[in-house]
Design an enzyme around this catalytic site. Structure first.
Site, short mmCIF file in Angstrom:
data_model
loop_
_atom_site.label_atom_id
_atom_site.label_comp_id
_atom_site.label_asym_id
_atom_site.label_seq_id
_atom_site.Cartn_x
_atom_site.Cartn_y
_atom_site.Cartn_z
N HIS A 75 -10.48 -5.85 -2.25
CA HIS A 75 -9.12 -6.12 -1.78
C HIS A 75 -9.12 -6.33 -0.28
O HIS A 75 -9.99 -5.84 0.43
CB HIS A 75 -8.17 -4.97 -2.15
N PHE A 76 -8.10 -7.06 0.17
CA PHE A 76 -7.85 -7.24 1.59
C PHE A 76 -6.61 -6.46 1.99
O PHE A 76 -5.62 -6.45 1.25
CB PHE A 76 -7.65 -8.73 1.93
N HIS A 77 -6.71 -5.80 3.14
CA HIS A 77 -5.55 -5.12 3.73
C HIS A 77 -4.92 -6.05 4.76
O HIS A 77 -5.64 -6.63 5.59
CB HIS A 77 -5.98 -3.86 4.49
N GLN A 127 -14.66 2.28 1.99
CA GLN A 127 -13.93 1.86 0.79
C GLN A 127 -13.62 3.07 -0.09
O GLN A 127 -14.47 3.95 -0.28
CB GLN A 127 -14.78 0.85 0.00
N ASP A 140 0.86 -1.18 0.00
CA ASP A 140 0.00 0.00 0.00
C ASP A 140 0.90 1.23 0.00
O ASP A 140 1.82 1.34 0.81
CB ASP A 140 -0.90 0.00 1.26
P1 5GP Z 1 -9.91 1.01 0.53
O1 5GP Z 1 -10.13 2.37 1.14
O2 5GP Z 1 -10.59 0.94 -0.80
O3 5GP Z 1 -10.22 -0.13 1.43
O4 5GP Z 1 -8.34 0.88 0.30
C1 5GP Z 1 -7.68 1.39 -0.80
C2 5GP Z 1 -6.21 1.38 -0.45
O5 5GP Z 1 -5.48 1.63 -1.62
C3 5GP Z 1 -5.81 2.47 0.56
O6 5GP Z 1 -5.24 1.87 1.72
C4 5GP Z 1 -4.84 3.33 -0.20
O7 5GP Z 1 -3.77 3.77 0.60
C5 5GP Z 1 -4.37 2.42 -1.30
N1 5GP Z 1 -3.99 3.10 -2.53
C6 5GP Z 1 -4.62 4.15 -3.11
N2 5GP Z 1 -4.00 4.48 -4.26
C7 5GP Z 1 -2.95 3.62 -4.38
C8 5GP Z 1 -1.94 3.46 -5.36
O8 5GP Z 1 -1.85 4.17 -6.36
N3 5GP Z 1 -1.03 2.46 -5.17
C9 5GP Z 1 -1.07 1.65 -4.07
N4 5GP Z 1 -0.13 0.71 -3.98
N5 5GP Z 1 -2.02 1.77 -3.12
C10 5GP Z 1 -2.95 2.74 -3.29
#
Ligand code: 5GP
Length: 145
Positions: free
Chosen positions: A107-109, A101, A37
């Site tokens: 996706h999983f973190h 989100q 991330d």
């Molecule tokens: P969500 O909020 O959808 O659960 O998580 C999206 C994740 O993607 C966030 O933790 C954010 O930091 C990460 N993220 C956003 N843009 C990018 C990117 O361009 N590259 C990477 N590697 N991670 C990203």
């Protein structure tokens, strides 16, 4: 973005999967990609995505893809723990804008946790240094079984 609607083929993870945006890969096969991330909530924050599904959230994911994704998340978490020796880790998975989100490709973190150390807020972490991410990814990859 609500829980319902169409998959956006230009979401950031779709673009990463097409190679249009660089990523720091931990490992991949023909089904999944595990990558760092870029706004890590803690050191060693890894994301695991399906390469084949266009499910936006948990409600849409095909069960067989979810099985592969879950196994990949476990494999990656084991390597994170072996490489970085955290006291614990959190698996996070957000659904819909109201659910936290921000990227609408399921996706999983994997977020390593250390006792007494707060993680950064979801969506509030600064961008990481690419070389540091590469070093972490290499350490995690070297710990994969
Ligand atoms: P969500 O909020 O959808 O659960 O998580 C999206 C994740 O993607 C966030 O933790 C954010 O930091 C990460 N993220 C956003 N843009 C990018 C990117 O361009 N590259 C990477 N590697 N991670 C990203």
């Amino acid at each position: 973005m609500s829980l319902t609607g169409a998959y956006d083929t230009d979401n950031i993870f779709a673009r990463i999967l097409r190679g249009e945006i660089p990523n720091v890969t931990v490992w991949q096969d023909d089904q999944v990609l595990a990558f760092m991330d870029v706004f890590p909530q803690s050191e060693g924050h890894v994301l695991v995505v399906s390469k084949t599904s266009t499910a936006r959230n948990l409600l849409e994911i095909e069960p067989e893809v979810l099985t592969a994704l879950t196994a990949a998340t476990q494999r990656t978490a084991k390597a994170v723990v072996k490489a970085l020796d955290p006291d614990g880790f959190s698996i996070m998975q957000f659904n819909g804008e109201a659910g936290g989100q921000t990227v609408f490709h399921l996706h999983f973190h994997i977020i390593p946790r250390w006792a007494g150390r707060e993680i950064k807020g979801h969506g509030h972490a600064p961008m990481a240094d690419t070389d540091q991410l590469k070093t972490l990814a290499a350490r995690i990859a070297a710990a994969l079984d």
